[in-house]
Design a protein around this motif. Structure first.
Motif, short mmCIF file in Angstrom:
data_model
loop_
_atom_site.label_atom_id
_atom_site.label_comp_id
_atom_site.label_asym_id
_atom_site.label_seq_id
_atom_site.Cartn_x
_atom_site.Cartn_y
_atom_site.Cartn_z
N LYS A 1 7.29 2.33 -0.31
CA LYS A 1 8.36 2.06 0.27
C LYS A 1 9.56 3.13 -0.13
N PRO A 2 10.62 3.24 0.49
CA PRO A 2 11.47 4.26 0.23
C PRO A 2 12.26 3.95 -1.16
N GLY A 3 12.46 4.96 -2.16
CA GLY A 3 13.13 5.01 -3.46
C GLY A 3 12.20 4.86 -4.76
N ARG A 4 10.75 4.46 -4.39
CA ARG A 4 9.80 4.44 -5.53
C ARG A 4 9.65 5.58 -6.20
N THR B 1 -1.79 5.16 1.12
CA THR B 1 -2.53 4.45 2.10
C THR B 1 -1.06 3.83 2.64
N THR B 2 -1.36 2.91 3.45
CA THR B 2 -0.50 2.17 3.95
C THR B 2 0.54 1.35 3.21
N ASP B 3 0.00 0.65 2.44
CA ASP B 3 0.76 -0.20 1.36
C ASP B 3 1.10 0.56 -0.16
N PHE B 4 0.31 1.40 -0.42
CA PHE B 4 0.76 1.94 -1.85
C PHE B 4 0.33 3.49 -1.92
N GLY B 5 0.83 4.05 -2.89
CA GLY B 5 0.39 5.47 -3.21
C GLY B 5 0.19 5.50 -4.66
N ILE B 6 -0.43 6.86 -5.07
CA ILE B 6 -0.95 6.97 -6.10
C ILE B 6 -0.45 8.41 -6.56
#
Length: 135
Positions: A12-15, A38-43
């Motif tokens: 999501k924006p800002g993370r 991915t759709t819900d999270f990033g690494i």
């Protein structure tokens, strides 16, 4: 062997900006940076000049982060050089889980990071074939 830090973020924006803000305020110098999402999270994977400090700062600021070892090597920055490495790894039956390149400080050379199931064995194999390992 290189120390890599993986940071798990909600997509999501800002993370990402929050991570970079924390690292910047702590005066952490990054050598490499990559994102897989991915759709819900990033690494977010980073290689920092002071990995222990970077990991501590991230955890102090409530980021989910972990350190692991990866193989780093330097090759001439010329066509076909990465293919030579891939052929060495293939002959040694080494599977690459992921890879990314990063900026070195030397002209005409490329720095590459790879993650394998056996990074120590991968380093030994590459060294035996004359590939320069990044410590």
């Amino acid at each position: 062997m290189l120390e890599q830090i993986s940071i798990f973020l909600e997509n999501k924006p800002g993370r990402l900006a929050a991570v970079m803000n924390v690292l910047g305020k702590a005066n952490i110098d990054l050598r490499a940076f990559t994102i897989a999402d991915t759709t819900d999270f990033g690494i977010v994977r980073i290689i920092a000049r002071e990995p222990e400090k970077a990991l501590a700062v991230l955890k102090e600021n409530d980021f989910t982060a972990a350190a692991n070892k990866i193989t780093g090597f330097t090759i001439p920055d010329h066509p076909g050089e990465m293919n030579k490495v891939i052929e060495i790894l293939q002959a040694g039956e080494v599977d690459i889980e992921y890879s990314y390149s990063f900026m070195g400080s030397r002209p005409d050379e490329a720095d590459i990071a790879i993650k394998t199931k056996d990074n120590e064995g991968t380093e030994k194999l590459l060294k035996s074939k004359g590939i320069k390992i990044i410590e």
